[in-house]
Design a protein around this motif. Structure first.
Motif, mmCIF file in Angstrom:
data_model
loop_
_atom_site.group_PDB
_atom_site.id
_atom_site.type_symbol
_atom_site.label_atom_id
_atom_site.label_comp_id
_atom_site.label_asym_id
_atom_site.label_seq_id
_atom_site.Cartn_x
_atom_site.Cartn_y
_atom_site.Cartn_z
ATOM 1 N N VAL A 1 -5.253 11.003 -9.332
ATOM 2 C CA VAL A 1 -6.536 10.433 -9.750
ATOM 3 C C VAL A 1 -6.893 9.222 -8.900
ATOM 4 N N ASN A 2 -5.872 8.490 -8.438
ATOM 5 C CA ASN A 2 -6.103 7.257 -7.680
ATOM 6 C C ASN A 2 -6.259 7.480 -6.179
ATOM 7 N N MET A 3 -6.152 8.707 -5.711
ATOM 8 C CA MET A 3 -6.109 8.938 -4.273
ATOM 9 C C MET A 3 -7.371 8.462 -3.550
ATOM 10 N N ILE A 4 -8.536 8.835 -4.054
ATOM 11 C CA ILE A 4 -9.784 8.472 -3.373
ATOM 12 C C ILE A 4 -10.049 6.974 -3.444
ATOM 13 N N PRO A 5 -9.966 6.335 -4.645
ATOM 14 C CA PRO A 5 -10.177 4.882 -4.663
ATOM 15 C C PRO A 5 -9.147 4.117 -3.848
ATOM 16 N N LEU A 6 -7.875 4.558 -3.884
ATOM 17 C CA LEU A 6 -6.851 3.882 -3.095
ATOM 18 C C LEU A 6 -7.131 3.994 -1.601
ATOM 19 N N TYR A 7 -7.506 5.182 -1.170
ATOM 20 C CA TYR A 7 -7.789 5.360 0.255
ATOM 21 C C TYR A 7 -8.992 4.510 0.679
ATOM 22 N N SER A 8 -10.019 4.460 -0.165
ATOM 23 C CA SER A 8 -11.194 3.642 0.156
ATOM 24 C C SER A 8 -10.820 2.172 0.276
ATOM 25 N N LEU A 9 -9.953 1.708 -0.636
ATOM 26 C CA LEU A 9 -9.526 0.304 -0.610
ATOM 27 C C LEU A 9 -8.693 0.007 0.632
ATOM 28 N N ILE A 10 -7.704 0.847 0.905
ATOM 29 C CA ILE A 10 -6.833 0.616 2.058
ATOM 30 C C ILE A 10 -7.614 0.735 3.365
ATOM 31 N N TYR A 11 -8.555 1.668 3.415
ATOM 32 C CA TYR A 11 -9.378 1.834 4.618
ATOM 33 C C TYR A 11 -10.284 0.621 4.836
ATOM 34 N N SER A 12 -10.867 0.111 3.756
ATOM 35 C CA SER A 12 -11.747 -1.058 3.872
ATOM 36 C C SER A 12 -10.978 -2.304 4.306
ATOM 37 N N LEU A 13 -9.689 -2.358 3.969
ATOM 38 C CA LEU A 13 -8.843 -3.490 4.373
ATOM 39 C C LEU A 13 -8.212 -3.273 5.745
ATOM 40 N N ASP A 14 -8.527 -2.142 6.385
ATOM 41 C CA ASP A 14 -8.008 -1.789 7.707
ATOM 42 C C ASP A 14 -6.472 -1.725 7.695
ATOM 43 N N LEU A 15 -5.930 -1.123 6.643
ATOM 44 C CA LEU A 15 -4.476 -1.021 6.493
ATOM 45 C C LEU A 15 -3.980 0.420 6.600
ATOM 46 N N THR A 16 -4.863 1.359 6.960
ATOM 47 C CA THR A 16 -4.385 2.716 7.215
ATOM 48 C C THR A 16 -3.578 2.719 8.506
ATOM 49 N N ASN A 17 -2.609 3.623 8.589
ATOM 50 C CA ASN A 17 -1.708 3.700 9.740
ATOM 51 C C ASN A 17 -0.965 2.386 9.977
ATOM 52 N N THR A 18 -0.562 1.753 8.883
ATOM 53 C CA THR A 18 0.284 0.566 8.947
ATOM 54 C C THR A 18 1.361 0.675 7.877
ATOM 55 N N LEU A 19 2.538 0.160 8.191
ATOM 56 C CA LEU A 19 3.608 0.161 7.193
ATOM 57 C C LEU A 19 3.309 -0.824 6.072
ATOM 58 N N SER A 20 2.622 -1.908 6.393
ATOM 59 C CA SER A 20 2.303 -2.903 5.362
ATOM 60 C C SER A 20 1.370 -2.315 4.309
ATOM 61 N N GLY A 21 0.388 -1.520 4.731
ATOM 62 C CA GLY A 21 -0.498 -0.882 3.770
ATOM 63 C C GLY A 21 0.243 0.082 2.872
ATOM 64 N N LEU A 22 1.173 0.829 3.451
ATOM 65 C CA LEU A 22 1.971 1.776 2.674
ATOM 66 C C LEU A 22 2.856 1.044 1.673
ATOM 67 N N MET A 23 3.411 -0.094 2.079
ATOM 68 C CA MET A 23 4.266 -0.865 1.174
ATOM 69 C C MET A 23 3.467 -1.463 0.018
ATOM 70 N N ILE A 24 2.264 -1.931 0.302
ATOM 71 C CA ILE A 24 1.413 -2.487 -0.762
ATOM 72 C C ILE A 24 1.098 -1.421 -1.803
ATOM 73 N N VAL A 25 0.786 -0.221 -1.344
ATOM 74 C CA VAL A 25 0.492 0.880 -2.263
ATOM 75 C C VAL A 25 1.726 1.227 -3.086
ATOM 76 N N ASN A 26 2.888 1.327 -2.433
ATOM 77 C CA ASN A 26 4.130 1.657 -3.139
ATOM 78 C C ASN A 26 4.434 0.649 -4.243
ATOM 79 N N ILE A 27 4.289 -0.618 -3.913
ATOM 80 C CA ILE A 27 4.590 -1.675 -4.886
ATOM 81 C C ILE A 27 3.639 -1.591 -6.074
ATOM 82 N N SER A 28 2.350 -1.451 -5.799
ATOM 83 C CA SER A 28 1.361 -1.423 -6.883
ATOM 84 C C SER A 28 1.519 -0.192 -7.781
ATOM 85 N N VAL A 29 1.923 0.930 -7.190
ATOM 86 C CA VAL A 29 2.028 2.178 -7.953
ATOM 87 C C VAL A 29 3.273 2.191 -8.838
#
Length: 270
Positions: free
Chosen positions: A114-142
Motif C-alpha cells: 500500500v505504501n509503495m507509490i507514496p514512498l517512491y514519490s517521497l524518496i524520488y522528491s528527496l533525490d534519494l533513489t539509487n542511493t544506499l542512504s535512501g534505502l536505509m531510511i525506508v528500512n528504518i521507517s518500515v
C-alpha cells in the motif's frame, strides 16, 4: 506411542528442511548441463567453479558490501530509535503511552504494498533513489513499528521502582535509559536485532523499487540477474543463494542463545 509419534513428526519436519537445503548445496557444485540432467542427485565431482565464477564475472563483492552496509546501519538505528520510543512509552502515563503505542501498532497493520507509490514519490522528491542512504531510511521507517512493539512489551515488565529509585538518586531520563533500561533489555534487544537482520538482509521489495544502478544493488536484487526469460542458470543462482544465506546462518549459530533468551524474556514474572 505418543513419544514415537512426536519423533516421527520431528523426523518428517527435519527431512522437509534438509532435503531442499542439500539439493541447493549440491547444485552449486554442478555445471548447468549436469544440473538439468540430474537435478536432485549428487555432483560427479566437487567443483567449486561456480563460486569462483560468481565473484569473477559479476559484482558479487559489491552487492555483498551493499547488503552489509544497509543491514547493519538499518538494524542499529531501528534498535536505537525503537528503544528510545519504548522507554518513553513505559515512562508516560498509561493513557498517553497507550495512544503512542497504538499509533505504532497501526503502522504494523498497513501492508507494504500500500505504501509503495507514496514512498517512491517521497524518496524520488528527496533525490534519494539509487542511493544506499535512501534505502536505509525506508528500512528504518518500515520496521520501526515492529521493533517498538517487541521492545515495549519487554520494557513494561521492568519494575518501575527501578526507574523511580534511579531518578530519586539524581539520574536524568537519559541516564536511566542508558544505565537501567538498556542493560536489562539486552536479551530482547538481541532477539529483535536478529529478527531485523533477517528482514533487512532478505528484503527484495524496496531495493527493487528504489535501486536500478548496479553499484547500489543488494544481494537479493542481484540474484535476479541469474533468471532469464527463457532459461535460468540454476547452479549460479543457487550459488548466490548460498552466499547470501551464509551470514544469516553464521549469525544464528553464534547468537541463538541470545535469540532464545530474548523470546522467553518477560514471559514469566518473578
Amino acid at each position: 506411542m505418543d513419544k514415537l509419534g512426536k519423533r516421527t513428526m520431528l523426523l518428517v519436519y527435519a527431512l522437509i528442511i534438509i532435503v531442499p537445503m542439500l539439493t541447493v548445496i549440491f547444485s552449486t557444485l554442478k555445471t548447468t548441463s549436469e544440473m538439468y540432467a540430474n537435478p536432485i542427485g549428487l555432483p560427479e565431482t566437487l567443483n567449486i567453479e561456480n563460486y569462483i565464477q560468481i565473484f569473477n564475472e559479476t559484482s558479487m563483492g559489491t552487492y555483498f558490501k551493499n547488503s552489509v552496509i544497509v543491514t547493519i546501519v538499518s538494524v542499529f538505528f531501528t534498535l536505537f530509535f525503537a528503544s528510545l520510543i519504548a522507554y518513553a512509552i513505559t515512562r508516560m502515563s498509561p493513557w498517553k503511552g497507550g495512544i503512542v503505542f497504538g499509533l505504532f501498532t497501526i503502522g504494523m497493520m498497513v501492508p507494504a504494498q500500500v505504501n509503495m507509490i507514496p514512498l517512491y514519490s517521497l524518496i524520488y522528491s528527496l533525490d534519494l533513489t539509487n542511493t544506499l542512504s535512501g534505502l536505509m531510511i525506508v528500512n528504518i521507517s518500515v520496521t520501526l513499528p515492529v521493533a517498538v512493539f517487541i521492545l515495549t512489551g519487554f520494557m513494561k515488565t521492568i519494575p518501575k521502582e527501578l526507574f523511580e529509585a534511579c531518578t530519586i538518586d539524581g539520574a536524568n531520563n537519559w541516564q536511566v535509559y542508558r544505565r537501567i533500561a538498556i542493560p536489562l533489555s539486552l536479551p530482547s534487544l538481541s532477539a529483535t536485532a536478529i529478527f531485523l537482520f533477517v528482514m533487512h538482509w532478505n528484503d527484495l521489495l524496496y531495493p527493487l523499487l528504489f535501486i536500478t544502478k548496479d553499484e547500489y544493488k543488494t544481494l537479493p536484487l542481484a540474484l535476479l540477474e541469474f533468471q532469464g526469460q527463457y532459461m535460468t542458470n540454476y547452479p549460479m543462482l543457487f550459488t548466490g543463494v548460498m552466499i547470501a544465506s551464509a551470514p544469516m546462518i553464521i549469525a544464528y549459530i553464534f547468537l541463538q542463545r541470545y535469540f532464545i533468551a530474548g523470546m522467553t524474556a518477560g514471559s514469566v514474572k518473578g
